[in-house]
Write an enzyme that holds these catalytic residues in place. Structure first.
Site, short mmCIF file in Angstrom:
data_model
loop_
_atom_site.label_atom_id
_atom_site.label_comp_id
_atom_site.label_asym_id
_atom_site.label_seq_id
_atom_site.Cartn_x
_atom_site.Cartn_y
_atom_site.Cartn_z
N GLU A 99 0.86 -1.19 0.00
CA GLU A 99 0.00 0.00 0.00
C GLU A 99 0.90 1.24 0.00
O GLU A 99 1.53 1.55 1.00
CB GLU A 99 -0.90 0.00 1.24
CG GLU A 99 -1.74 1.26 1.41
CD GLU A 99 -2.39 1.35 2.78
OE1 GLU A 99 -2.58 2.49 3.27
OE2 GLU A 99 -2.69 0.29 3.38
N THR A 110 -3.84 6.39 2.25
CA THR A 110 -4.04 7.79 2.59
C THR A 110 -4.70 8.53 1.42
O THR A 110 -4.29 9.63 1.03
CB THR A 110 -2.73 8.49 3.01
OG1 THR A 110 -1.97 7.60 3.85
CG2 THR A 110 -3.01 9.75 3.82
N LYS A 152 -11.13 -0.41 7.33
CA LYS A 152 -9.86 -0.33 8.04
C LYS A 152 -10.10 0.29 9.41
O LYS A 152 -10.73 1.34 9.52
CB LYS A 152 -8.90 0.55 7.23
CG LYS A 152 -7.69 1.09 7.99
CD LYS A 152 -6.92 2.04 7.08
CE LYS A 152 -5.90 2.85 7.84
NZ LYS A 152 -5.10 3.72 6.94
#
Length: 225
Positions: free
Chosen positions: A43, A70, A130
């Site tokens: 990621e 992000t 998440k």
């Protein structure tokens, strides 16, 4: 891959390397070291300079699943998708980003912290979420959060280490996001240390380092929505 297929592959891999670095070159160095330690899911966060380019460089690798982290705006989401990202991750729940990903059948893991946010994410069609910041609450909180959502596909991120990763899985996580020791925010990452941490984390998770993940449906009785 479809969103469901990507989620199944991540669940099989159990570990996502969350890349944070002060430069694209430092990110590349850390990623290469983690790959040598057996990591297959990467990621690349948008805190990394030129993140989309780094994603694009990795997206064609057959043994990798590469996503963007992000992701704070739809513009970033579009840039990541154009670069070849297989999944998107955000620290919070932005309905526009979730809707964009769901419309493309691309896995999106919005950040959640409460049951209300889980309900909103599921209503939008997110197949997984998440937990962030996970280190603020710990595995017991994740286990409790799954109480009313027994089929919830959830990944903790924040404070996950090679030593506590399995504790999160035991609490009900499908996989863990690991930054910190796997991706230190330094100009010159220590490649040997990163490779060793990756190997140790995967070993503790019962994943043979170096084996590409074979997708298994984390919820064979139905999608977590």
């Amino acid at each position: 891959m479809s969103a469901r297929e990507t989620l199944a592959a991540i669940a099989a891999a159990k570990l996502i390397m969350v890349v944070r670095a002060p430069s694209a070159e430092a990110a590349r160095t850390a990623i290469a070291a983690a790959r040598s330690g057996g990591v297959h899911v990467i990621e690349v966060t948008f805190t990394v300079p030129d993140a989309a380019r780094v994603i694009g460089e990795l997206a064609g690798e057959p043994d990798l699943i590469v996503g963007a982290g992000t992701v704070l705006t739809t513009e970033q989401a579009e840039a990541a998708i154009a670069a070849g990202a297989s999944f998107l991750v955000s620290p919070g729940l932005d309905e526009r980003i979730v809707s964009l990903a769901v419309g493309r059948d691309l896995l999106m893991l919005p950040g959640v912290f409460t049951a209300s946010e889980v309900i909103r994410a599921r209503a939008l069609g997110a197949p997984a979420v998440k937990l962030f910041p996970a280190d603020a609450v710990g595995p017991a909180y994740l286990k409790a959060l799954r109480g009313p959502f027994p089929d919830l596909a959830i990944m903790p991120s924040g404070g996950v280490t090679a030593e506590n990763a399995q504790t999160w899985i035991d609490a009900g996580a499908i996989a863990v996001g690991m930054a910190g020791s796997l991706s230190p925010v330094v100009a010159t990452p220590d490649e040997a240390t990163i490779a060793a941490v990756a190997h140790r984390a995967l070993t503790n998770l019962g994943v043979a380092p170096g084996d590409a993940p074979q997708p298994e449906d984390p919820h064979p009785e139905g999608r977590a929505q």
